[in-house]
Design a protein around this motif. Structure first.
Motif, PDB file in Angstrom:
ATOM      1  N   GLU A 135       0.777  -0.933  -0.120  1.00 42.46           N
ATOM      2  CA  GLU A 135       0.093  -0.143   0.127  1.00 42.46           C
ATOM      3  C   GLU A 135       0.934   0.914  -0.230  1.00 42.46           C
ATOM      4  O   GLU A 135       2.260   0.876   1.014  1.00 42.46           O
ATOM      5  CB  GLU A 135      -0.583   0.047   1.100  1.00 42.46           C
ATOM      6  N   LYS A 164      -7.107   2.961  -3.594  1.00 43.73           N
ATOM      7  CA  LYS A 164      -7.936   2.015  -2.433  1.00 43.73           C
ATOM      8  C   LYS A 164      -8.476   3.327  -1.390  1.00 43.73           C
ATOM      9  O   LYS A 164     -10.400   3.437  -0.856  1.00 43.73           O
ATOM     10  CB  LYS A 164      -7.207   1.778  -1.286  1.00 43.73           C
ATOM     11  N   THR A 179      -2.881   0.963  -3.928  1.00 39.80           N
ATOM     12  CA  THR A 179      -2.380  -0.535  -3.632  1.00 39.80           C
ATOM     13  C   THR A 179      -1.795  -0.551  -5.108  1.00 39.80           C
ATOM     14  O   THR A 179      -2.583  -0.161  -6.627  1.00 39.80           O
ATOM     15  CB  THR A 179      -3.782  -1.547  -3.725  1.00 39.80           C
TER      16      THR A 179
END
Length: 185
Positions: A135, A164, A179
């Motif tokens: 992430e 995200k 991501t």
């Protein structure tokens, strides 16, 4: 498997430092500090490259002991990746000099909470290219520097991401959480 998230502060024009490496522009307030503590509460390991590690190791041990962020930064295990650093002296620190991809993959496979990769822009890009970052959290600050260093200035590869989440702060900061699409890296 644990998640590695990279947290980066940038300006509206995409720089993480000014042209003379200045970092005097981040927009930090109580709301940001509260969010930082929440982020750290889901984390139990800190990951750094040499330059960011040295800056953090110089600052956090001198921060007020009752600062909740300082308490976490000083007590959590820290991993620093560097070929040139001889030792990592900050409390609970260990050094990775070789086999970085294998060492980080092994760290991810250990039980625990998230692993935070703060700053460390070259390391962030390298680990993104290796598919080891899960992430990317970019906090865009409402300031334009006009010149400086870009987060992705060390890559010549295309890196694709999927948005995200977003979060706006009253200060004007905006957190973008992505991501990586590692299958297309």
């Amino acid at each position: 498997m644990r998640t590695i998230y990279a947290f980066e502060l940038i300006t509206l024009d995409g720089f993480y430092t000014g042209p003379n490496d200045e970092f005097d522009w981040p927009n930090v307030d109580a709301e940001f500090n509260d969010w930082s503590v929440e982020q750290l509460d889901n984390t139990d390991t800190l990951l750094f490259g040499r330059t960011t590690y040295l800056g953090m190791a110089a600052y956090w041990p001198t921060a007020p002991a009752d600062d909740p962020t300082a308490q976490r930064m000083n007590s959590y295990p820290k991993v620093v990746v560097s070929r040139t650093l001889d030792e990592a002296e900050w409390n609970n620190s260990r050094l990775i000099k070789d086999n970085v991809a294998e060492e980080i993959a092994a760290l991810k496979n250990r039980p625990g909470k998230d692993i935070a990769l703060f700053g460390s822009f070259d390391l962030t890009v390298n680990l993104l290219e290796l598919g080891l970052v899960d992430e990317l959290r970019i906090l865009v600050n409402p300031i334009v520097l006009g010149a400086g260093k870009s987060l992705f200035n060390t890559t010549d590869k295309r890196l694709d991401f999927t948005l995200k989440a977003t979060r706006s702060f009253a200060s004007g900061n905006v957190l973008l959480t992505y991501t990586p699409n590692t299958s297309r890296v």
